[in-house]
Design a protein around this motif. Sequence first.
Motif, PDB file in Angstrom:
ATOM      1  N   ARG A  41       1.106  -1.540   0.459  1.00 14.78           N
ATOM      2  CA  ARG A  41      -0.117  -0.102   0.100  1.00 14.78           C
ATOM      3  C   ARG A  41       0.672   1.609   0.005  1.00 14.78           C
ATOM      4  O   ARG A  41       0.309   2.616  -0.014  1.00 14.78           O
ATOM      5  N   PHE A  42       2.257   1.006   0.282  1.00 14.26           N
ATOM      6  CA  PHE A  42       3.244   2.085   0.146  1.00 14.26           C
ATOM      7  C   PHE A  42       4.284   2.223  -0.727  1.00 14.26           C
ATOM      8  O   PHE A  42       4.808   1.410  -1.169  1.00 14.26           O
ATOM      9  N   THR A  43       4.681   3.436  -1.383  1.00  4.26           N
ATOM     10  CA  THR A  43       5.593   3.503  -2.124  1.00  4.26           C
ATOM     11  C   THR A  43       6.347   4.420  -1.902  1.00  4.26           C
ATOM     12  O   THR A  43       6.042   5.414  -1.413  1.00  4.26           O
ATOM     13  N   GLY A  64       0.645  11.886 -11.016  1.00  4.03           N
ATOM     14  CA  GLY A  64       0.332  11.920 -10.801  1.00  4.03           C
ATOM     15  C   GLY A  64       1.282   9.959  -9.870  1.00  4.03           C
ATOM     16  O   GLY A  64       0.855   8.776 -10.501  1.00  4.03           O
ATOM     17  N   ALA A  65       1.498  10.473  -9.251  1.00  3.48           N
ATOM     18  CA  ALA A  65       2.266   9.633  -7.780  1.00  3.48           C
ATOM     19  C   ALA A  65       1.165   8.969  -7.286  1.00  3.48           C
ATOM     20  O   ALA A  65      -0.283   9.270  -7.143  1.00  3.48           O
ATOM     21  N   ALA A  66       1.192   7.725  -7.355  1.00  4.52           N
ATOM     22  CA  ALA A  66       0.221   7.218  -6.579  1.00  4.52           C
ATOM     23  C   ALA A  66      -0.068   7.816  -4.728  1.00  4.52           C
ATOM     24  O   ALA A  66       0.513   8.113  -4.566  1.00  4.52           O
ATOM     25  N   SER A  67      -1.276   7.209  -4.458  1.00  3.83           N
ATOM     26  CA  SER A  67      -2.147   6.990  -3.081  1.00  3.83           C
ATOM     27  C   SER A  67      -0.919   6.138  -2.107  1.00  3.83           C
ATOM     28  O   SER A  67      -0.752   4.726  -2.581  1.00  3.83           O
ATOM     29  N   GLY A  68      -0.554   6.610  -1.009  1.00  2.31           N
ATOM     30  CA  GLY A  68       0.143   5.793   0.094  1.00  2.31           C
ATOM     31  C   GLY A  68       2.307   6.033  -0.452  1.00  2.31           C
ATOM     32  O   GLY A  68       2.998   5.479  -0.035  1.00  2.31           O
ATOM     33  N   SER A  69       2.252   6.844  -1.643  1.00  2.14           N
ATOM     34  CA  SER A  69       3.467   7.422  -1.550  1.00  2.14           C
ATOM     35  C   SER A  69       3.916   8.103  -0.441  1.00  2.14           C
ATOM     36  O   SER A  69       3.530   9.445   0.081  1.00  2.14           O
ATOM     37  N   LEU A 100       1.429  10.744   1.018  1.00  2.00           N
ATOM     38  CA  LEU A 100       0.062  11.038  -0.137  1.00  2.00           C
ATOM     39  C   LEU A 100      -0.948  10.156  -0.082  1.00  2.00           C
ATOM     40  O   LEU A 100      -0.664   9.019  -0.170  1.00  2.00           O
ATOM     41  N   TRP A 101      -2.170  10.615   0.041  1.00  2.00           N
ATOM     42  CA  TRP A 101      -2.948   9.885   0.242  1.00  2.00           C
ATOM     43  C   TRP A 101      -4.352  10.456  -0.639  1.00  2.00           C
ATOM     44  O   TRP A 101      -4.614  11.864  -0.515  1.00  2.00           O
ATOM     45  N   ARG A 102      -4.703   9.737  -1.525  1.00  2.00           N
ATOM     46  CA  ARG A 102      -6.184  10.022  -2.472  1.00  2.00           C
ATOM     47  C   ARG A 102      -7.494   9.934  -2.206  1.00  2.00           C
ATOM     48  O   ARG A 102      -7.697   8.745  -1.222  1.00  2.00           O
ATOM     49  N   PHE A 103      -8.492  10.655  -2.368  1.00  2.00           N
ATOM     50  CA  PHE A 103      -9.860  10.015  -1.408  1.00  2.00           C
ATOM     51  C   PHE A 103     -10.666  10.512  -3.098  1.00  2.00           C
ATOM     52  O   PHE A 103     -10.412  11.687  -3.461  1.00  2.00           O
ATOM     53  N   GLU A 104     -11.744   9.430  -2.630  1.00  2.00           N
ATOM     54  CA  GLU A 104     -12.891  10.033  -3.500  1.00  2.00           C
ATOM     55  C   GLU A 104     -13.841  11.410  -2.701  1.00  2.00           C
ATOM     56  O   GLU A 104     -14.220  11.329  -1.670  1.00  2.00           O
ATOM     57  N   GLY A 105     -14.361  11.658  -4.069  1.00  2.00           N
ATOM     58  CA  GLY A 105     -15.518  13.094  -3.646  1.00  2.00           C
ATOM     59  C   GLY A 105     -14.774  14.870  -3.605  1.00  2.00           C
ATOM     60  O   GLY A 105     -12.910  14.286  -3.852  1.00  2.00           O
ATOM     61  N   SER A 106     -14.994  15.837  -2.801  1.00  2.00           N
ATOM     62  CA  SER A 106     -15.053  16.867  -2.884  1.00  2.00           C
ATOM     63  C   SER A 106     -13.614  16.825  -1.722  1.00  2.00           C
ATOM     64  O   SER A 106     -14.448  15.919  -1.174  1.00  2.00           O
ATOM     65  N   VAL A 107     -13.458  17.813  -2.057  1.00  2.00           N
ATOM     66  CA  VAL A 107     -11.720  18.358  -0.208  1.00  2.00           C
ATOM     67  C   VAL A 107     -12.579  18.374   0.324  1.00  2.00           C
ATOM     68  O   VAL A 107     -12.541  18.835   1.692  1.00  2.00           O
ATOM     69  N   ALA A 108     -14.524  18.841   0.082  1.00  2.00           N
ATOM     70  CA  ALA A 108     -14.619  18.911   1.725  1.00  2.00           C
ATOM     71  C   ALA A 108     -15.427  18.044   1.981  1.00  2.00           C
ATOM     72  O   ALA A 108     -15.637  18.463   3.460  1.00  2.00           O
ATOM     73  N   ARG A 109     -14.754  16.683   2.112  1.00  2.00           N
ATOM     74  CA  ARG A 109     -15.249  15.805   2.392  1.00  2.00           C
ATOM     75  C   ARG A 109     -14.136  15.537   3.584  1.00  2.00           C
ATOM     76  O   ARG A 109     -14.370  14.714   4.453  1.00  2.00           O
ATOM     77  N   LEU A 110     -13.347  16.268   2.963  1.00  2.00           N
ATOM     78  CA  LEU A 110     -11.680  15.699   3.818  1.00  2.00           C
ATOM     79  C   LEU A 110     -11.772  16.780   5.060  1.00  2.00           C
ATOM     80  O   LEU A 110     -10.810  17.103   6.095  1.00  2.00           O
ATOM     81  N   ALA A 111     -12.349  17.397   5.744  1.00  2.00           N
ATOM     82  CA  ALA A 111     -12.554  17.950   7.550  1.00  2.00           C
ATOM     83  C   ALA A 111     -12.828  17.428   8.158  1.00  2.00           C
ATOM     84  O   ALA A 111     -13.713  16.254   8.558  1.00  2.00           O
TER      85      ALA A 111
END
Length: 284
Positions: A41-43, A64-69, A100-111
Amino acid sequence: MNESATKPVATSDTHFAAVAASSCRIDPRRVHSLLGTLSSRFTLVALAECVSTNSVLLERAGQGAASGSVLVADRQTAGRGRRGRSWLSTPEASLTFSLLWRFEGSVARLAGLSLAVGLAVARGLANSGVGGVGLKWPNDILLAGGKVGGILVDLEAAADHSLAVIGIGLNLQLPPDGDEEFLHRPAALAQVMARLPDRQQLLAQLLTDLAEIMDRFADGGFAALRRDWQAYHVWQGRPVRLLDGVLVDRQGLCMGADSDGALLLQTDAGLERCLSGDVSLRAV
């Protein structure tokens, strides 16, 4: 030293890269082995020195670095803290890295994400044998009455998702005495531990706890973590005052955090929510 002077050398494992052992004190291969089943899961990339791990990883995220970088540096020459403050690091005295972690949805979901990260770091330290770790809203790690670490989260929106670059800095040893003035008295793991944990083992443990907390946050937001966070919150139920710069903005009883990470303050006017990232919290 600029980044081009520390280009990583690929290993046989496609999930990891490492610089030459002589130029960096973190060995990604060793961290990889310590992560066990989570290693895929990590790079991980390790640099002897860079300007700021968050800045470099943000640039790589745009490429384009992957989530978990993960980018870990022995030394930061211009590390960034909250409100533009500097966070410098040296290999002997600190552990600094960005995720680096990528999430589905908008930035508003990261509150509330910075609070979730604080919970993960507190658990990672506790699981590494560090006792007495506490949290201060919104992103300080406390130990022995001082600040042992800090968190800086940079958010960006993409077409179909959002991403966070999470910077974490921890003091292993106290900074040397000097002319520098600290907003908060610094603390270090060495104050409470007879023997410091190996930096690679500590990094692997922190990444392990971060993976669990990021998964829970992705599923349920900060609301799913609120009770756990408040168990580490050192000023829960205590009278506090909020400072905007050097001015007292308001004061009251600290009631923890709301389900979206807002600070809750019981004042004479009622229960108030504080969302500003520029407000500092002080005990009365």
